[in-house]
Scaffold this active site. Sequence first.
Site, PDB file in Angstrom:
ATOM      1  N   ALA A 128     -14.022   8.331  16.880  1.00 22.99           N
ATOM      2  CA  ALA A 128     -14.016   6.030  17.101  1.00 22.99           C
ATOM      3  C   ALA A 128     -14.406   6.100  15.580  1.00 22.99           C
ATOM      4  O   ALA A 128     -15.964   6.100  15.834  1.00 22.99           O
ATOM      5  CB  ALA A 128     -15.215   5.920  18.114  1.00 22.99           C
ATOM      6  N   PHE A 150      -8.677   0.666  19.380  1.00 20.77           N
ATOM      7  CA  PHE A 150      -7.537   1.771  18.900  1.00 20.77           C
ATOM      8  C   PHE A 150      -8.003   2.568  18.972  1.00 20.77           C
ATOM      9  O   PHE A 150      -7.558   3.798  17.564  1.00 20.77           O
ATOM     10  CB  PHE A 150      -6.848   1.063  17.331  1.00 20.77           C
ATOM     11  CG  PHE A 150      -6.747  -0.315  16.702  1.00 20.77           C
ATOM     12  CD1 PHE A 150      -5.817  -1.636  18.118  1.00 20.77           C
ATOM     13  CD2 PHE A 150      -7.519  -0.835  16.058  1.00 20.77           C
ATOM     14  CE1 PHE A 150      -5.740  -2.437  17.858  1.00 20.77           C
ATOM     15  CE2 PHE A 150      -7.337  -2.241  15.107  1.00 20.77           C
ATOM     16  CZ  PHE A 150      -6.457  -2.631  16.652  1.00 20.77           C
ATOM     17  N   GLN A 189      -7.449  15.988   5.888  1.00 21.28           N
ATOM     18  CA  GLN A 189      -7.020  16.833   6.884  1.00 21.28           C
ATOM     19  C   GLN A 189      -6.083  15.794   7.672  1.00 21.28           C
ATOM     20  O   GLN A 189      -4.818  16.257   8.018  1.00 21.28           O
ATOM     21  CB  GLN A 189      -7.558  17.616   7.621  1.00 21.28           C
ATOM     22  CG  GLN A 189      -6.598  18.830   8.331  1.00 21.28           C
ATOM     23  CD  GLN A 189      -7.794  20.021   9.561  1.00 21.28           C
ATOM     24  OE1 GLN A 189      -7.907  20.162   7.981  1.00 21.28           O
ATOM     25  NE2 GLN A 189      -7.604  19.974  10.348  1.00 21.28           N
ATOM     26  N   GLU A 190      -6.239  14.862   7.981  1.00 25.35           N
ATOM     27  CA  GLU A 190      -5.613  14.332   9.060  1.00 25.35           C
ATOM     28  C   GLU A 190      -4.665  13.720   8.248  1.00 25.35           C
ATOM     29  O   GLU A 190      -3.775  12.897   8.750  1.00 25.35           O
ATOM     30  CB  GLU A 190      -6.826  12.539   9.589  1.00 25.35           C
ATOM     31  CG  GLU A 190      -6.482  11.247  10.055  1.00 25.35           C
ATOM     32  CD  GLU A 190      -7.175  10.238  10.907  1.00 25.35           C
ATOM     33  OE1 GLU A 190      -8.522  10.890  11.208  1.00 25.35           O
ATOM     34  OE2 GLU A 190      -6.617   9.893  10.950  1.00 25.35           O
ATOM     35  N   ARG A 191      -4.948  12.885   7.321  1.00 25.29           N
ATOM     36  CA  ARG A 191      -3.627  12.634   6.209  1.00 25.29           C
ATOM     37  C   ARG A 191      -2.669  13.647   6.140  1.00 25.29           C
ATOM     38  O   ARG A 191      -1.264  13.084   5.702  1.00 25.29           O
ATOM     39  CB  ARG A 191      -3.899  11.622   5.191  1.00 25.29           C
ATOM     40  CG  ARG A 191      -4.914  10.631   5.280  1.00 25.29           C
ATOM     41  CD  ARG A 191      -5.651  10.074   4.452  1.00 25.29           C
ATOM     42  NE  ARG A 191      -6.685   8.882   4.633  1.00 25.29           N
ATOM     43  CZ  ARG A 191      -7.945   8.268   4.474  1.00 25.29           C
ATOM     44  NH1 ARG A 191      -8.558   8.690   3.355  1.00 25.29           N
ATOM     45  NH2 ARG A 191      -8.147   7.259   4.603  1.00 25.29           N
ATOM     46  N   GLN A 231      32.645   5.886   3.760  1.00 26.41           N
ATOM     47  CA  GLN A 231      31.568   6.113   2.466  1.00 26.41           C
ATOM     48  C   GLN A 231      30.197   6.209   2.634  1.00 26.41           C
ATOM     49  O   GLN A 231      29.381   6.853   2.282  1.00 26.41           O
ATOM     50  CB  GLN A 231      32.567   5.645   1.068  1.00 26.41           C
ATOM     51  CG  GLN A 231      31.598   6.205  -0.044  1.00 26.41           C
ATOM     52  CD  GLN A 231      31.737   4.921  -1.365  1.00 26.41           C
ATOM     53  OE1 GLN A 231      32.385   4.582  -1.083  1.00 26.41           O
ATOM     54  NE2 GLN A 231      32.725   6.353  -2.134  1.00 26.41           N
ATOM     55  N   THR A 235      -4.117   2.614   5.872  1.00 24.41           N
ATOM     56  CA  THR A 235      -2.935   2.097   5.060  1.00 24.41           C
ATOM     57  C   THR A 235      -1.981   2.744   3.790  1.00 24.41           C
ATOM     58  O   THR A 235      -2.740   3.103   3.598  1.00 24.41           O
ATOM     59  CB  THR A 235      -2.853   0.643   5.250  1.00 24.41           C
ATOM     60  OG1 THR A 235      -3.984   0.366   3.866  1.00 24.41           O
ATOM     61  CG2 THR A 235      -3.767  -0.005   6.415  1.00 24.41           C
ATOM     62  N   GLU A 288      -1.573   0.724   1.489  1.00 22.41           N
ATOM     63  CA  GLU A 288      -2.096  -0.318   0.787  1.00 22.41           C
ATOM     64  C   GLU A 288      -3.421   0.666   0.005  1.00 22.41           C
ATOM     65  O   GLU A 288      -4.081   1.020  -0.514  1.00 22.41           O
ATOM     66  CB  GLU A 288      -2.925  -1.510   1.383  1.00 22.41           C
ATOM     67  CG  GLU A 288      -1.470  -2.182   1.016  1.00 22.41           C
ATOM     68  CD  GLU A 288      -0.316  -1.775   2.948  1.00 22.41           C
ATOM     69  OE1 GLU A 288      -1.106  -1.252   3.796  1.00 22.41           O
ATOM     70  OE2 GLU A 288       1.015  -2.422   2.264  1.00 22.41           O
TER      71      GLU A 288
HETATM   72  C1  LIG Z   1      -1.465   3.628  17.537  1.00 21.08           C
HETATM   73  C2  LIG Z   1      -3.307   4.170  16.795  1.00 21.08           C
HETATM   74  C3  LIG Z   1      -3.545   5.276  16.868  1.00 21.08           C
HETATM   75  C4  LIG Z   1      -5.457   4.620  16.004  1.00 21.08           C
HETATM   76  N1  LIG Z   1      -6.082   6.261  15.890  1.00 21.08           N
HETATM   77  C5  LIG Z   1      -6.990   5.678  15.669  1.00 21.08           C
HETATM   78  C6  LIG Z   1      -8.221   6.116  16.338  1.00 21.08           C
HETATM   79  O1  LIG Z   1      -8.399   7.843  16.924  1.00 21.08           O
HETATM   80  N2  LIG Z   1      -9.645   6.364  15.504  1.00 21.08           N
HETATM   81  C7  LIG Z   1     -10.418   4.775  14.870  1.00 21.08           C
HETATM   82  O2  LIG Z   1     -11.463   5.793  14.532  1.00 21.08           O
HETATM   83  N3  LIG Z   1      -8.506   4.513  14.890  1.00 21.08           N
HETATM   84  C8  LIG Z   1      -8.160   4.362  14.895  1.00 21.08           C
HETATM   85  N4  LIG Z   1      -6.740   3.635  14.703  1.00 21.08           N
HETATM   86  C9  LIG Z   1      -6.966   2.372  13.361  1.00 21.08           C
HETATM   87  C10 LIG Z   1      -6.138   2.977  12.369  1.00 21.08           C
HETATM   88  O3  LIG Z   1      -6.826   3.474  11.787  1.00 21.08           O
HETATM   89  C11 LIG Z   1      -6.671   1.713  11.446  1.00 21.08           C
HETATM   90  O4  LIG Z   1      -6.043   0.170  12.033  1.00 21.08           O
HETATM   91  C12 LIG Z   1      -6.116   1.998   9.787  1.00 21.08           C
HETATM   92  O5  LIG Z   1      -6.745   2.154   8.785  1.00 21.08           O
HETATM   93  C13 LIG Z   1      -6.138   0.027   9.685  1.00 21.08           C
HETATM   94  O6  LIG Z   1      -7.347  -0.880   9.664  1.00 21.08           O
HETATM   95  P1  LIG Z   1      -6.952  -2.238  10.361  1.00 21.08           P
HETATM   96  O7  LIG Z   1      -6.405  -2.286  11.329  1.00 21.08           O
HETATM   97  O8  LIG Z   1      -8.144  -2.987  10.671  1.00 21.08           O
HETATM   98  O9  LIG Z   1      -6.550  -2.767   9.093  1.00 21.08           O
HETATM   99  P2  LIG Z   1      -7.071  -4.093   8.260  1.00 21.08           P
HETATM  100  O10 LIG Z   1      -8.203  -3.641   7.416  1.00 21.08           O
HETATM  101  O11 LIG Z   1      -7.497  -5.700   8.940  1.00 21.08           O
HETATM  102  O12 LIG Z   1      -6.112  -4.094   6.721  1.00 21.08           O
HETATM  103  C14 LIG Z   1      -4.722  -5.551   6.941  1.00 21.08           C
HETATM  104  C15 LIG Z   1      -4.354  -5.321   5.686  1.00 21.08           C
HETATM  105  O13 LIG Z   1      -4.969  -5.638   4.772  1.00 21.08           O
HETATM  106  C16 LIG Z   1      -4.674  -3.914   3.713  1.00 21.08           C
HETATM  107  N5  LIG Z   1      -5.880  -3.680   3.066  1.00 21.08           N
HETATM  108  C17 LIG Z   1      -7.090  -4.040   3.422  1.00 21.08           C
HETATM  109  N6  LIG Z   1      -7.947  -3.988   2.758  1.00 21.08           N
HETATM  110  C18 LIG Z   1      -7.026  -4.361   1.318  1.00 21.08           C
HETATM  111  C19 LIG Z   1      -7.129  -3.833  -0.218  1.00 21.08           C
HETATM  112  N7  LIG Z   1      -8.695  -3.297  -0.810  1.00 21.08           N
HETATM  113  N8  LIG Z   1      -6.336  -3.460  -0.873  1.00 21.08           N
HETATM  114  C20 LIG Z   1      -5.546  -3.977  -0.609  1.00 21.08           C
HETATM  115  N9  LIG Z   1      -4.663  -4.280   1.241  1.00 21.08           N
HETATM  116  C21 LIG Z   1      -5.458  -4.301   2.000  1.00 21.08           C
HETATM  117  C22 LIG Z   1      -3.918  -3.074   4.452  1.00 21.08           C
HETATM  118  O14 LIG Z   1      -3.411  -2.068   4.324  1.00 21.08           O
HETATM  119  C23 LIG Z   1      -3.619  -3.839   5.856  1.00 21.08           C
HETATM  120  O15 LIG Z   1      -2.132  -4.174   5.465  1.00 21.08           O
HETATM  121  C24 LIG Z   1      -5.107   3.958  14.849  1.00 21.08           C
HETATM  122  C25 LIG Z   1      -4.429   2.590  15.245  1.00 21.08           C
HETATM  123  C26 LIG Z   1      -3.811   2.516  15.902  1.00 21.08           C
HETATM  124  C27 LIG Z   1      -2.397   1.749  15.646  1.00 21.08           C
END
Ligand SMILES: Cc1cc2nc3c(=O)[nH]c(=O)nc-3n(C[C@H](O)[C@H](O)[C@H](O)COP(=O)(O)OP(=O)(O)OC[C@H]3O[C@@H](n4cnc5c(N)ncnc54)[C@H](O)[C@@H]3O)c2cc1C
Length: 387
Positions: A133, A165, A249-251, A287, A373, A375
């Site tokens: 988490a 999440f 490794q996650e990635r 085609q 993400t 980005e």
């Molecule tokens: C099905 C699912 C499973 C998940 N499992 C886990 C889990 O087990 N453990 C856990 O900890 N999390 C988990 N997550 C969370 C997930 O890793 C995060 O949602 C993800 O890292 C993005 O964070 P955020 O949603 O807060 O997006 P935000 O950080 O709010 O980003 C919103 C947007 O802004 C962009 N952005 C942010 N910063 C920048 C920057 N510096 N430059 C350019 N663009 C930027 C992002 O790319 C994105 O497009 C899970 C999410 C889902 C939906």
Amino acid sequence: MTRAIRTERSLYDDDHELLRKTVRAFVDRHAAPHAERWRAEGKVDRALFREAARAGILGFNIPEEYGGGGVTDFRFNAVIGEEFSRHPASDGLAAVGLSNDIVVPYFTDLTDDGQKARWLPGIAAGELVVAVAMTEPGTGSDLAGIATTAVRDGDDYVVNGSKVFISNGQNADLVVTAVRTGPDRHGGISLLVVEADRPGFSRGRNLEKVGLHAQDTSELFYQDVRVPAANLLGAEGSGFKALMRNLPQERISIAANAVASIEGVLERTVEYVKERKAFGRTVGSFQNTRFQLADMVTTARAGRAYIDDLLARHSRGELSAVDAAAAKFWATEHYVDIVGRCFQLHGAYGYMLEYRIAHDYLDSRITTVYGGTTEIMKEIVARDLGL
Ligand SMILES: Cc1cc2nc3c(=O)[nH]c(=O)nc-3n(C[C@H](O)[C@H](O)[C@H](O)COP(=O)(O)OP(=O)(O)OC[C@H]3O[C@@H](n4cnc5c(N)ncnc54)[C@H](O)[C@@H]3O)c2cc1C
């Protein structure tokens, strides 16, 4: 079976292929009959973890002295990921895959002997379900911005905050929780294992998602949860470094699963367009269809060569964080793109949930977001270019 979407591979030897057979038998027996119910219930049965452990496909990375298989070669994880990704119950099976690839390394690599003895046998037996988490309502990409606090009080930490999440959130017994133990943005982050039965810990909603319906992605709440300092992973303040160490490794796991998923989607789409007729001919004879599929299959083959090279490197301990970030965004962006194009070739049938492509469409979309993400992955690659 459609010819030649999957190329000859040199990544695996007989032992890996033997495991593939085991995994296939396992998913047919223990996942296929339950896939629809899991989706309806929003999570898998806990028995899945026990059965997976019994079959040797959960906890096999745990040392033998603690009940695991003592396997350190990530190619075994990759075989399991491929077979899970291709199966119609992939959204539920991911609970096991993410335990192996993403969460178990925190328990094997960051624990002292006492912690290993307390937790590893239960994880290896599939009795203790694990989660990690990091993400909070207020911060996701900016991991160093977490606000959940752990304040030292005698031999305990007192934890307050919330996470969101979190995969395996409803089933988890042990939650590796990223907490703030000091004010420094990076140096003030620690990892604390929180047992789900501690007073003050509670699970929130099992969140309703666009796809991945069999995964229990949840909110978690911590209100004055007393956690022994003996549950700290590594030194206080070393959490951010540990996360950075484990995220590659996650990635690569997400990237490899994306390429395996692409192969499956393409195989099914080729079969579909060979059958479906319009204007007195098969859809596959137009085609546009032929060129689309030629293009997508070529991308899949390039992706296979690219990812297999990185998997080989990772199994030798040579995968860099930049390589993993690049692979993650490349593979998942192509996955989303290819699923969308294959969906189009299915016409309205693709929109029907009885067709696998509809699930592919719903399940693929999040892959460019979770695990970091696109980005943020591009930021990592660009930074490495000195930009
Ligand atoms: C099905 C699912 C499973 C998940 N499992 C886990 C889990 O087990 N453990 C856990 O900890 N999390 C988990 N997550 C969370 C997930 O890793 C995060 O949602 C993800 O890292 C993005 O964070 P955020 O949603 O807060 O997006 P935000 O950080 O709010 O980003 C919103 C947007 O802004 C962009 N952005 C942010 N910063 C920048 C920057 N510096 N430059 C350019 N663009 C930027 C992002 O790319 C994105 O497009 C899970 C999410 C889902 C939906």
